[in-house]
Design a protein around this motif. Structure first.
Motif, PDB file in Angstrom:
ATOM      1  N   UNK A 234       0.865  -1.181   0.000  1.00 54.70           N
ATOM      2  CA  UNK A 234       0.000   0.000   0.000  1.00 54.70           C
ATOM      3  C   UNK A 234       0.899   1.228   0.000  1.00 54.70           C
ATOM      4  N   UNK A 235       1.350   1.584  -1.188  1.00 56.57           N
ATOM      5  CA  UNK A 235       2.323   2.654  -1.363  1.00 56.57           C
ATOM      6  C   UNK A 235       2.146   3.228  -2.765  1.00 56.57           C
ATOM      7  N   UNK A 236       2.727   4.389  -3.012  1.00 53.79           N
ATOM      8  CA  UNK A 236       2.631   4.966  -4.359  1.00 53.79           C
ATOM      9  C   UNK A 236       3.345   4.111  -5.390  1.00 53.79           C
ATOM     10  N   UNK A 237       4.329   3.331  -4.942  1.00 51.13           N
ATOM     11  CA  UNK A 237       5.084   2.472  -5.854  1.00 51.13           C
ATOM     12  C   UNK A 237       5.402   1.164  -5.157  1.00 51.13           C
ATOM     13  N   UNK A 238       5.600   0.120  -5.959  1.00 48.45           N
ATOM     14  CA  UNK A 238       5.882  -1.191  -5.412  1.00 48.45           C
ATOM     15  C   UNK A 238       6.856  -1.931  -6.331  1.00 48.45           C
ATOM     16  N   UNK A 239       7.711  -2.771  -5.766  1.00 43.88           N
ATOM     17  CA  UNK A 239       8.517  -3.640  -6.628  1.00 43.88           C
ATOM     18  C   UNK A 239       7.604  -4.457  -7.529  1.00 43.88           C
ATOM     19  N   UNK A 240       8.034  -4.655  -8.765  1.00 40.91           N
ATOM     20  CA  UNK A 240       7.175  -5.362  -9.712  1.00 40.91           C
ATOM     21  C   UNK A 240       7.984  -6.303 -10.592  1.00 40.91           C
ATOM     22  N   UNK A 241       7.244  -7.225 -11.221  1.00 44.70           N
ATOM     23  CA  UNK A 241       7.863  -8.202 -12.107  1.00 44.70           C
ATOM     24  C   UNK A 241       7.047  -8.278 -13.393  1.00 44.70           C
ATOM     25  N   UNK A 242       7.292  -7.367 -14.318  1.00 48.05           N
ATOM     26  CA  UNK A 242       6.596  -7.448 -15.604  1.00 48.05           C
ATOM     27  C   UNK A 242       7.119  -8.641 -16.416  1.00 48.05           C
ATOM     28  N   UNK A 243       6.192  -9.404 -16.948  1.00 49.66           N
ATOM     29  CA  UNK A 243       6.530 -10.592 -17.726  1.00 49.66           C
ATOM     30  C   UNK A 243       5.830 -10.496 -19.079  1.00 49.66           C
ATOM     31  N   UNK A 244       6.581 -10.720 -20.153  1.00 49.13           N
ATOM     32  CA  UNK A 244       6.024 -10.740 -21.498  1.00 49.13           C
ATOM     33  C   UNK A 244       5.811 -12.167 -21.974  1.00 49.13           C
ATOM     34  N   UNK A 245       4.764 -12.355 -22.784  1.00 42.59           N
ATOM     35  CA  UNK A 245       4.515 -13.639 -23.420  1.00 42.59           C
ATOM     36  C   UNK A 245       4.415 -13.430 -24.920  1.00 42.59           C
ATOM     37  N   UNK A 246       5.250 -14.145 -25.647  1.00 40.45           N
ATOM     38  CA  UNK A 246       5.242 -14.048 -27.101  1.00 40.45           C
ATOM     39  C   UNK A 246       3.961 -14.632 -27.663  1.00 40.45           C
ATOM     40  N   UNK A 247       3.424 -13.974 -28.671  1.00 33.88           N
ATOM     41  CA  UNK A 247       2.210 -14.464 -29.320  1.00 33.88           C
ATOM     42  C   UNK A 247       2.603 -15.487 -30.387  1.00 33.88           C
ATOM     43  N   UNK A 248       2.025 -16.661 -30.292  1.00 27.20           N
ATOM     44  CA  UNK A 248       2.358 -17.752 -31.222  1.00 27.20           C
ATOM     45  C   UNK A 248       1.711 -17.489 -32.577  1.00 27.20           C
ATOM     46  N   UNK A 249       2.424 -17.861 -33.629  1.00 23.10           N
ATOM     47  CA  UNK A 249       1.884 -17.698 -34.989  1.00 23.10           C
ATOM     48  C   UNK A 249       0.779 -18.730 -35.236  1.00 23.10           C
TER      49      UNK A 249
END
Length: 249
Positions: A234-249
């Protein structure tokens, strides 16, 4: 582990077993990434009387105290509350964690002795694509970004016009591999932050900025699904872990 996602009447496939983590972890080491003139973070056993919270020193468990500042020491996601007098929590502002994102690579250009990201560059990189999230990788993209000491280095930043452009494009989540979207020393103007959260109009309370990411070079520009994982602070900012997922053809 293939998942099919329906988004805007279109079906996408992603492989959940192939996440692309673009966060920088907190290590507690002297060479932990750093900005804003703070010392390094610390991770060390709690000490109280004769107790030392380390199995190696005889304790039954490891029991560490951690000191850090999310804005200075780790990939973090921040909300409107970062620049307002009234309190806003990123834990309450960010309620949807999965969205379509565009990864772009930009070479900051020189302007009045600074290196900046301009509206023209973003227009060229994004074209007519409309995405809820934009992930900006700057070049040169060396691995030392994961350990760089940014204080008093005047890193690149976004021009106000560039940030307005992202807002006009409907971008709710901006991710960048720099310590800030704004100039290091700007006398508190915070032009990019203020533009992104629309401080002169209806404030964008659900919009977030994620700083200090690192996107490895083998991850190619293009469209991904983003899972923006944020620690429940509960803060203006927080540690984060953005994760990307490749879109399959």
């Amino acid at each position: 582990m293939i998942a099919t996602i329906k988004h805007n009447s279109r079906n996408y496939k992603i492989d959940l077993s192939q996440p692309l983590d673009i966060s920088i972890p907190l290590t507690g080491a002297q060479n932990n990434v750093n900005a804003w003139y703070l010392g390094p973070p610390t991770i060390q056993p709690h000490k109280e009387g004769d107790f030392v919270g380390s199995v190696a020193e005889g304790a039954p468990v490891n029991f560490n105290d951690i000191w850090f500042n999310p804005h200075s020491h780790v990939t973090h996601t921040e909300c409107l509350g970062h620049i307002t007098e009234e309190f806003h929590s990123v834990n309450k502002s960010l309620k949807k964690f999965f969205c379509l994102a565009e990864l772009i690579t930009v070479a900051p250009e020189q302007l009045n002795g600074d290196f900046v990201i301009s509206e023209k560059q973003l227009k060229y990189a994004l074209g007519n694509k409309k995405r809820q999230a934009v992930v900006i990788r700057t070049i040169p993209n060396l691995s030392d970004k994961k350990f760089r000491q940014y204080s008093d280095s005047n890193p690149p930043y976004l021009l106000e016009e560039a940030t307005h452009y992202l807002v006009q494009k409907g971008v709710d989540h901006l991710l960048i591999d720099l310590p800030s979207v704004d100039k290091e020393k700007d006398d508190g103007e915070l032009l990019a932050h203020k533009a992104f959260w629309n401080m002169n109009g209806k404030r964008r309370k659900k919009a977030t900025i994620t700083e200090f990411i690192f996107v490895p070079n083998p991850v190619t520009d293009g469209t991904y699904f983003l899972d923006l994982q944020v620690a429940p602070f509960e803060n203006d900012a927080s540690p984060s872990r953005p994760v990307l997922y490749k879109i399959e053809e």
